[in-house]
Design an enzyme around this catalytic site. Structure first.
Site, PDB file in Angstrom:
ATOM      1  N   PRO A  41       0.809  -1.216   0.000  1.00 55.56           N
ATOM      2  CA  PRO A  41       0.000   0.000   0.000  1.00 55.56           C
ATOM      3  C   PRO A  41       0.843   1.267   0.000  1.00 55.56           C
ATOM      4  O   PRO A  41       1.631   1.486   0.905  1.00 55.56           O
ATOM      5  CB  PRO A  41      -0.803  -0.101   1.300  1.00 55.56           C
ATOM      6  CG  PRO A  41      -0.583  -1.479   1.823  1.00 55.56           C
ATOM      7  CD  PRO A  41       0.692  -1.957   1.241  1.00 55.56           C
ATOM      8  N   GLU A  42       0.688   2.048  -1.030  1.00 56.29           N
ATOM      9  CA  GLU A  42       1.276   3.380  -1.055  1.00 56.29           C
ATOM     10  C   GLU A  42       0.115   4.377  -0.958  1.00 56.29           C
ATOM     11  O   GLU A  42      -1.017   3.970  -0.714  1.00 56.29           O
ATOM     12  CB  GLU A  42       2.106   3.576  -2.331  1.00 56.29           C
ATOM     13  CG  GLU A  42       3.244   2.566  -2.430  1.00 56.29           C
ATOM     14  CD  GLU A  42       4.123   2.756  -3.672  1.00 56.29           C
ATOM     15  OE1 GLU A  42       4.266   3.882  -4.136  1.00 56.29           O
ATOM     16  OE2 GLU A  42       4.647   1.744  -4.166  1.00 56.29           O
ATOM     17  N   HIS A  76      -3.949 -14.788   9.820  1.00 55.13           N
ATOM     18  CA  HIS A  76      -3.284 -13.494   9.998  1.00 55.13           C
ATOM     19  C   HIS A  76      -4.248 -12.347  10.273  1.00 55.13           C
ATOM     20  O   HIS A  76      -3.925 -11.196  10.025  1.00 55.13           O
ATOM     21  CB  HIS A  76      -2.411 -13.186   8.782  1.00 55.13           C
ATOM     22  CG  HIS A  76      -1.350 -14.219   8.561  1.00 55.13           C
ATOM     23  ND1 HIS A  76      -0.311 -14.423   9.447  1.00 55.13           N
ATOM     24  CD2 HIS A  76      -1.178 -15.132   7.587  1.00 55.13           C
ATOM     25  CE1 HIS A  76       0.459 -15.406   9.009  1.00 55.13           C
ATOM     26  NE2 HIS A  76      -0.051 -15.859   7.879  1.00 55.13           N
ATOM     27  N   ARG A 134       2.575 -10.413   6.834  1.00 53.71           N
ATOM     28  CA  ARG A 134       3.989 -10.143   7.136  1.00 53.71           C
ATOM     29  C   ARG A 134       4.195  -9.336   8.407  1.00 53.71           C
ATOM     30  O   ARG A 134       5.327  -9.149   8.827  1.00 53.71           O
ATOM     31  CB  ARG A 134       4.634  -9.417   5.951  1.00 53.71           C
ATOM     32  CG  ARG A 134       4.691 -10.295   4.728  1.00 53.71           C
ATOM     33  CD  ARG A 134       5.461  -9.637   3.623  1.00 53.71           C
ATOM     34  NE  ARG A 134       5.045 -10.169   2.345  1.00 53.71           N
ATOM     35  CZ  ARG A 134       5.444  -9.709   1.177  1.00 53.71           C
ATOM     36  NH1 ARG A 134       6.268  -8.698   1.129  1.00 53.71           N
ATOM     37  NH2 ARG A 134       5.022 -10.243   0.070  1.00 53.71           N
TER      38      ARG A 134
END
Length: 290
Positions: free
Chosen positions: A2-3, A93, A112
């Site tokens: 995500p930017e 997750h 992650r």
DNA sequence: AACAAGACCTGCATGC
DNA sequence: TGCATGCAGGTCTTGT
């Protein structure tokens, strides 16, 4: 990963769905992500109403009516999901889950675990570590003049310069590669060598690349409401990113002689560019590629 | 002070 | 098939 455009799209979706609702229940299913999740989270936001969703750089700001702000960073694999009843089974997750007064369930999923959650007083936002030194937003006025000044005497690579959140907020590896491509600037040149005309072109490209991504993200907002909330890169086609060895899409460079789009490593990150189109300004002072 | 490189972490692709 | 390896990237930390 995500930017700014992905975070902006998520914020818009969350804003539509969450503002005015209360957190009726919330659980963290692990004590830390990239950093420990504060003890006071989620206690302090239970039964509190969400007043506003904001964004600063790549950070999501969930502003509550009790003067608290939850700061969320998605890291590289973080996603925000909104489920309707019956809620799907919690996955491996899914680190934070919250039930809303609207009956929906908000889930933070991050395989992650590079993302993080924090909770602060809203009045402390500007002095918050990540924001204190953060550079301006790409759409801020006077960005050109600011970048010109900020780039003077800078001898790192232009790529690193633009990735630095203290210089400009919200750009990540992909959008920097694309912006440099569209402004015909080499990732290995020094920022100090940029002319005012270069900066004008660069700012135009940055805004255009981001706007295009935000627009294609907007069209996936309806999916955000109803399906798994997956907000990837919007089926975007990049000009150079991930296209090593392919022909440059818009210049007439001979792929046989130039090997097409080049991939190099800069500060441990992959950079993709067209060495023909993206000329180094002031060749003599350019950094050596590694 | 400025810059570069390493660490963190997991899923996925690739190669044997 | 199954294992080992390498790669991806945002930010913080450590090294030069």
């Amino acid at each position: 990963m995500p930017e700014l455009p992905e975070v902006e799209t998520i914020c818009r979706g969350l804003s539509q769905q969450l503002v005015g609702t209360r957190i009726t229940d919330c659980h963290k299913h692990r004590q830390s992500l990239r950093f420990p999740i504060p003890e006071s989270f989620p206690k302090k936001i239970i039964n509190k109403k969400i007043a506003k969703i904001d964004r600063r750089g790549k950070y999501i700001l969930m502003v509550f009516e009790n003067e608290l702000t939850v700061i969320i960073h998605l890291g590289m694999s973080g996603r925000v999901l909104l489920n309707e009843k019956p809620y799907p089974k919690r996955e491996k997750h899914d680190h934070i889950t919250a039930e809303l007064s609207s009956g929906k369930e908000l889930v933070y999923r991050d395989p992650r675990r590079f993302g993080f959650f924090d909770i602060i007083q809203s009045s402390d936002l500007k002095s918050y570590k990540a924001f204190k030194k953060m550079g301006p937003e790409p759409f801020d006025e006077n960005l050109e003049a600011y970048l010109y000044e900020a780039s003077r005497h800078k001898t790192c690579s232009l790529k690193s310069f633009l990735l630095n959140q203290e210089i400009i907020a919200g750009l990540g590896n992909i959008y920097v590669c694309e912006s440099l491509y569209w402004s015909n600037l080499s990732p290995i040149m020094k920022p100090a060598d940029l002319t005012k005309a270069n900066i004008t072109s660069l700012v135009k490209s940055i805004r255009s690349v981001l706007n295009n991504a935000i627009q294609s993200g907007g069209s996936t907002l309806k999916d955000f409401r109803t399906s798994d909330g997956s907000l990837g890169y919007f089926q975007h086609q990049w000009a150079v990113y991930g296209r090593k060895g392919e022909a440059c899409p818009s210049c007439d460079c001979d792929i046989i002689k130039t090997s097409g789009i080049q991939q190099i490593q800069q500060s441990g990150r992959s950079t993709f560019y067209c060495a023909v189109r993206q000329k180094v300004i002031n060749e003599g002072s350019a950094l050596k590629k590694k």
